[in-house]
Design a protein around this motif. Sequence first.
Motif, PDB file in Angstrom:
ATOM      1  N   VAL A 104       0.866  -1.181   0.000  1.00 23.48           N
ATOM      2  CA  VAL A 104       0.000   0.000   0.000  1.00 23.48           C
ATOM      3  C   VAL A 104       0.906   1.236   0.000  1.00 23.48           C
ATOM      4  O   VAL A 104       1.698   1.436   0.908  1.00 23.48           O
ATOM      5  CB  VAL A 104      -0.988   0.011   1.180  1.00 23.48           C
ATOM      6  CG1 VAL A 104      -2.087  -1.012   0.946  1.00 23.48           C
ATOM      7  CG2 VAL A 104      -0.325  -0.253   2.523  1.00 23.48           C
ATOM      8  N   GLY A 106      -0.371   4.443  -1.140  1.00 22.57           N
ATOM      9  CA  GLY A 106      -1.241   5.556  -1.529  1.00 22.57           C
ATOM     10  C   GLY A 106      -1.243   6.695  -0.520  1.00 22.57           C
ATOM     11  O   GLY A 106      -1.909   7.699  -0.718  1.00 22.57           O
ATOM     12  N   GLY A 107      -0.501   6.535   0.580  1.00 25.15           N
ATOM     13  CA  GLY A 107      -0.525   7.546   1.646  1.00 25.15           C
ATOM     14  C   GLY A 107       0.109   8.855   1.200  1.00 25.15           C
ATOM     15  O   GLY A 107       0.776   8.918   0.164  1.00 25.15           O
ATOM     16  N   GLN A 108      -0.112   9.880   1.990  1.00 27.46           N
ATOM     17  CA  GLN A 108       0.372  11.213   1.601  1.00 27.46           C
ATOM     18  C   GLN A 108       1.744  11.534   2.179  1.00 27.46           C
ATOM     19  O   GLN A 108       2.363  12.520   1.799  1.00 27.46           O
ATOM     20  CB  GLN A 108      -0.645  12.267   2.026  1.00 27.46           C
ATOM     21  CG  GLN A 108      -1.932  12.152   1.209  1.00 27.46           C
ATOM     22  CD  GLN A 108      -2.995  13.122   1.668  1.00 27.46           C
ATOM     23  OE1 GLN A 108      -3.357  13.130   2.829  1.00 27.46           O
ATOM     24  NE2 GLN A 108      -3.475  13.945   0.768  1.00 27.46           N
ATOM     25  N   THR A 110       2.799  12.914   4.807  1.00 29.50           N
ATOM     26  CA  THR A 110       2.945  14.323   5.198  1.00 29.50           C
ATOM     27  C   THR A 110       4.082  14.497   6.204  1.00 29.50           C
ATOM     28  O   THR A 110       4.788  15.493   6.173  1.00 29.50           O
ATOM     29  CB  THR A 110       1.642  14.861   5.818  1.00 29.50           C
ATOM     30  OG1 THR A 110       1.115  13.874   6.709  1.00 29.50           O
ATOM     31  CG2 THR A 110       0.602  15.184   4.784  1.00 29.50           C
ATOM     32  N   ARG A 111       4.254  13.493   7.095  1.00 26.28           N
ATOM     33  CA  ARG A 111       5.296  13.660   8.120  1.00 26.28           C
ATOM     34  C   ARG A 111       6.694  13.627   7.514  1.00 26.28           C
ATOM     35  O   ARG A 111       7.592  14.313   7.983  1.00 26.28           O
ATOM     36  CB  ARG A 111       5.158  12.565   9.189  1.00 26.28           C
ATOM     37  CG  ARG A 111       4.000  12.789  10.116  1.00 26.28           C
ATOM     38  CD  ARG A 111       3.742  11.584  10.977  1.00 26.28           C
ATOM     39  NE  ARG A 111       3.122  10.491  10.237  1.00 26.28           N
ATOM     40  CZ  ARG A 111       2.919   9.274  10.717  1.00 26.28           C
ATOM     41  NH1 ARG A 111       3.326   8.990  11.940  1.00 26.28           N
ATOM     42  NH2 ARG A 111       2.321   8.343   9.999  1.00 26.28           N
ATOM     43  N   GLN A 186      -6.457   3.706  -5.128  1.00 24.50           N
ATOM     44  CA  GLN A 186      -7.449   3.602  -4.057  1.00 24.50           C
ATOM     45  C   GLN A 186      -8.461   4.736  -4.176  1.00 24.50           C
ATOM     46  O   GLN A 186      -8.270   5.679  -4.949  1.00 24.50           O
ATOM     47  CB  GLN A 186      -6.763   3.652  -2.695  1.00 24.50           C
ATOM     48  CG  GLN A 186      -6.163   4.989  -2.322  1.00 24.50           C
ATOM     49  CD  GLN A 186      -5.555   4.966  -0.917  1.00 24.50           C
ATOM     50  OE1 GLN A 186      -4.341   5.089  -0.768  1.00 24.50           O
ATOM     51  NE2 GLN A 186      -6.385   4.803   0.086  1.00 24.50           N
ATOM     52  N   PRO A 210      -6.686  10.310   0.235  1.00 28.56           N
ATOM     53  CA  PRO A 210      -6.897   8.860   0.121  1.00 28.56           C
ATOM     54  C   PRO A 210      -7.657   8.299   1.330  1.00 28.56           C
ATOM     55  O   PRO A 210      -7.524   8.817   2.442  1.00 28.56           O
ATOM     56  CB  PRO A 210      -5.479   8.286   0.034  1.00 28.56           C
ATOM     57  CG  PRO A 210      -4.541   9.401   0.316  1.00 28.56           C
ATOM     58  CD  PRO A 210      -5.280  10.678   0.179  1.00 28.56           C
ATOM     59  N   GLY A 212      -7.520   5.764   3.277  1.00 25.27           N
ATOM     60  CA  GLY A 212      -6.892   4.897   4.284  1.00 25.27           C
ATOM     61  C   GLY A 212      -6.435   3.574   3.691  1.00 25.27           C
ATOM     62  O   GLY A 212      -6.908   3.160   2.628  1.00 25.27           O
ATOM     63  N   VAL A 242       4.626   0.588   2.392  1.00 25.35           N
ATOM     64  CA  VAL A 242       5.741   1.092   1.600  1.00 25.35           C
ATOM     65  C   VAL A 242       6.862   1.663   2.479  1.00 25.35           C
ATOM     66  O   VAL A 242       7.971   1.883   2.009  1.00 25.35           O
ATOM     67  CB  VAL A 242       5.235   2.166   0.599  1.00 25.35           C
ATOM     68  CG1 VAL A 242       5.009   3.519   1.267  1.00 25.35           C
ATOM     69  CG2 VAL A 242       6.175   2.302  -0.581  1.00 25.35           C
ATOM     70  N   LYS A 347      -5.807  16.048  10.737  1.00 33.01           N
ATOM     71  CA  LYS A 347      -4.567  16.388  10.018  1.00 33.01           C
ATOM     72  C   LYS A 347      -4.542  17.867   9.688  1.00 33.01           C
ATOM     73  O   LYS A 347      -5.583  18.523   9.625  1.00 33.01           O
ATOM     74  CB  LYS A 347      -4.494  15.607   8.690  1.00 33.01           C
ATOM     75  CG  LYS A 347      -4.526  14.124   8.833  1.00 33.01           C
ATOM     76  CD  LYS A 347      -3.194  13.475   8.515  1.00 33.01           C
ATOM     77  CE  LYS A 347      -3.252  11.978   8.756  1.00 33.01           C
ATOM     78  NZ  LYS A 347      -2.158  11.212   8.267  1.00 33.01           N
ATOM     79  N   LYS A 399       8.786   7.156   8.931  1.00 28.37           N
ATOM     80  CA  LYS A 399       7.617   8.043   9.043  1.00 28.37           C
ATOM     81  C   LYS A 399       8.046   9.506   8.997  1.00 28.37           C
ATOM     82  O   LYS A 399       7.361  10.339   8.415  1.00 28.37           O
ATOM     83  CB  LYS A 399       6.881   7.802  10.369  1.00 28.37           C
ATOM     84  CG  LYS A 399       6.366   6.396  10.566  1.00 28.37           C
ATOM     85  CD  LYS A 399       5.106   6.130   9.760  1.00 28.37           C
ATOM     86  CE  LYS A 399       4.535   4.755  10.083  1.00 28.37           C
ATOM     87  NZ  LYS A 399       3.534   4.329   9.110  1.00 28.37           N
TER      88      LYS A 399
HETATM   89  P1  UTP Z   1       0.640   6.103   7.334  1.00 25.35           P
HETATM   90  O1  UTP Z   1      -0.390   5.840   8.341  1.00 25.35           O
HETATM   91  O2  UTP Z   1       2.043   6.198   7.823  1.00 25.35           O
HETATM   92  O3  UTP Z   1       0.222   7.385   6.505  1.00 25.35           O
HETATM   93  O4  UTP Z   1       0.538   4.977   6.236  1.00 25.35           O
HETATM   94  P2  UTP Z   1       0.991   8.194   5.388  1.00 25.35           P
HETATM   95  O5  UTP Z   1      -0.077   8.908   4.638  1.00 25.35           O
HETATM   96  O6  UTP Z   1       1.938   7.356   4.577  1.00 25.35           O
HETATM   97  O7  UTP Z   1       1.903   9.228   6.187  1.00 25.35           O
HETATM   98  P3  UTP Z   1       1.496  10.534   7.032  1.00 25.35           P
HETATM   99  O8  UTP Z   1       0.658  10.030   8.172  1.00 25.35           O
HETATM  100  O9  UTP Z   1       0.778  11.450   6.098  1.00 25.35           O
HETATM  101  O10 UTP Z   1       2.844  11.062   7.469  1.00 25.35           O
HETATM  102  C1  UTP Z   1       0.975   3.672   6.445  1.00 25.35           C
HETATM  103  C2  UTP Z   1       1.003   2.961   5.109  1.00 25.35           C
HETATM  104  O11 UTP Z   1      -0.299   2.936   4.551  1.00 25.35           O
HETATM  105  C3  UTP Z   1      -0.289   3.528   3.260  1.00 25.35           C
HETATM  106  C4  UTP Z   1       0.941   4.419   3.235  1.00 25.35           C
HETATM  107  O12 UTP Z   1       1.365   4.645   1.918  1.00 25.35           O
HETATM  108  C5  UTP Z   1       1.904   3.598   4.059  1.00 25.35           C
HETATM  109  O13 UTP Z   1       2.449   2.543   3.289  1.00 25.35           O
HETATM  110  N1  UTP Z   1      -1.538   4.291   3.084  1.00 25.35           N
HETATM  111  C6  UTP Z   1      -1.990   5.115   4.055  1.00 25.35           C
HETATM  112  C7  UTP Z   1      -2.207   4.152   1.902  1.00 25.35           C
HETATM  113  O14 UTP Z   1      -1.792   3.398   0.989  1.00 25.35           O
HETATM  114  N2  UTP Z   1      -3.363   4.860   1.727  1.00 25.35           N
HETATM  115  C8  UTP Z   1      -3.866   5.679   2.682  1.00 25.35           C
HETATM  116  O15 UTP Z   1      -4.935   6.279   2.463  1.00 25.35           O
HETATM  117  C9  UTP Z   1      -3.159   5.804   3.881  1.00 25.35           C
END
Ligand code: UTP
Length: 473
Positions: A104, A106-108, A110-111, A186, A210, A212, A242, A347, A399
Amino acid sequence: MQNLAELRNVLSRHGQDHLLSFWDTLSEPEREQLASDVEQIDFARFGAILGDLDTGDPDLPADGLSVPQAFPANPTVEFEPTYARGRELGSQILRSNRVGAMVVAGGQATRLGYDGPKGGYPIGPISKKCLFQLFAESILAANRRYECRVPWYIMTSTANHEETITLFESADYFGLDRDDVVFFKQGMMPAADVSGKILLAEKHRVALAPNGHGGSLTALAENGILEAMADRGVDYISYFQVDNPLVSPVDPLFLGLHAMERAEMSSLTIAKASDDEKVGLFVSVDGKTRVSEYTSFPASLASARNADGTRKFDLANIAVHAFDRSFVERIVSGGKGLSLPWHAARKAVPYVDTDTGQTVTPSAPNALKAEMFVFDALPLAARSMLLHATRRECFSPVKNLDGVDSVATAKRDMVRRAAGWLESCGVSVPRTGAGEPDCVIEIGPLHALDHEMLREREPAKLQIERGQHVLLE
Ligand code: UTP
C-alpha cells in the motif's frame, strides 16, 4: 454533473454550497475540474461517516479482553516440526505461483515531507536505493530462489499514481518483468473542517485525500484486481506497507503457517519497545483477534504485567498481513459490501479560505479525514493466525525526517541487521563502546534475503575495518 444548476442543487442539499464560492472567477477547464471533483464525492456515505466518526473506534470492553495466541519467533523444540512444515508449504505455494505481493503506497507521507512518492525515497545507507527498489529486488530474489513469478500489486492514490508509474518506467521496473507489476488506485474522501464543511484545496479543487489503507480491500475489487489474481491462480496476498525497508515482501514461513492454519487473514507481530510506544496491539475480544489502536488502548492495560514481570499486552501490529484471496472476495462482495469502520484522522490540511480567497497553511490539525484501516478486517476472518517476529529483523518504519521512526533510524536498523547477519556467519564486525557497528554495512536483497542465504555466499573471509563502508549486492 449536467450543469451549474444541478451542481448547486447537489451541493446545497448537503450544506456544501461554499465549494462554488469562486465559480464566477474560474476558467472553463477549471469549472470542469471542480465539477469532476464534486462528482467523486459520495455525499451519502460522507454524511453518514461524519456523523459516526468519533464513535468509529469503539471503547474496548473491560471484560472479555485477552491476549491472542501467537506462534513464537524462535520455535521451541515442540514447534520445530510445525515450522519446518510451514516453511515447506510456504515454499510450495510460492513455487506454484499462488502468491502475490501487495504494497500500500497511496498515503500522503505528510510527516516525511518528501517531494515524490514515498516509495521513491532513497533509503539504502550506501547504495541510496529507494524503498521500491529494495522491495523489487526482494521479489526478484524470491522469484529466483523459488523458481516462480510473484506478481506485485502496488496501490497508489490519485495524488501519486502517475509519478509512481513514471518512477518504475524510468528504472525499467528495477529488473522485474513489467507484466508482473500492477498499479491500482485507491478511493478518495474529502477533507472537512470540524463543522463538516468540505475544504477547497484550490479555488477549483476539492481537498480530496486517500481513504486509508483499508481502502485497499475495496480498491482490489473495484479495479478488477481480484479477478486478475484469480485468472493468474493467485490464492494468497502478502500485504505490506511502503515505509518499512526491513520487510520481507514474501516470507515462506509466514505464508506457510497462514496456509497450514487455514487462516483467512494472518499478521506478523513484534514485542512493544515500551509501554507507551505508539503502535496498535493485537487483542482478543470474545474469542476474535482484532487490533486496538494505541489512541484507544487504556494506559492501565498498556502497562499491565504478567506474573513473571513481562508486559501483558505485547503483540504490536507492524502492518504485515497475509490474506486468502477468497476472504477478500467474500468481505468486499463485488466492491459494495465491505463495512469496515471509518476512523477520523485529524490532520493539518492546507485550504482556500472561501471568505478571503487566500490559501491557509495550518501548522496544527484543522481538518478531519475519514480513513479505513486494513486491520479492521481481522475480526471478519473465520480464522486468523499471528506469528511473532523479531523487531531487528523486520520492522523499522520511515515516518519522519528525523527523530523516532525516521530516515536515520531506518538506515541505522538496516546496518544493525546486516551486521548481525554477518556476525552469525562468523565475520567480525567492528563495534563502538556502545555496541553499535563502527562501520556502514548494506546487504542488498539480491545478495541475501536472510542470514541463511548469506551463509551460502561464504562471507566468512570478509575483513571489515573501523569506519569502512561495505556494500554487498
Ligand atoms: P501512514 O499511516 O504512515 O500514513 O501509512 P501516510 O499517509 O503514509 O503518512 P502521514 O501520516 O501522512 O505522514 C501507512 C502505510 O499505509 C499507506 C501508506 O502509503 C503507508 O504505506 N496508506 C496510508 C495508503 O496506501 N493509503 C492511505 O490512504 C493511507
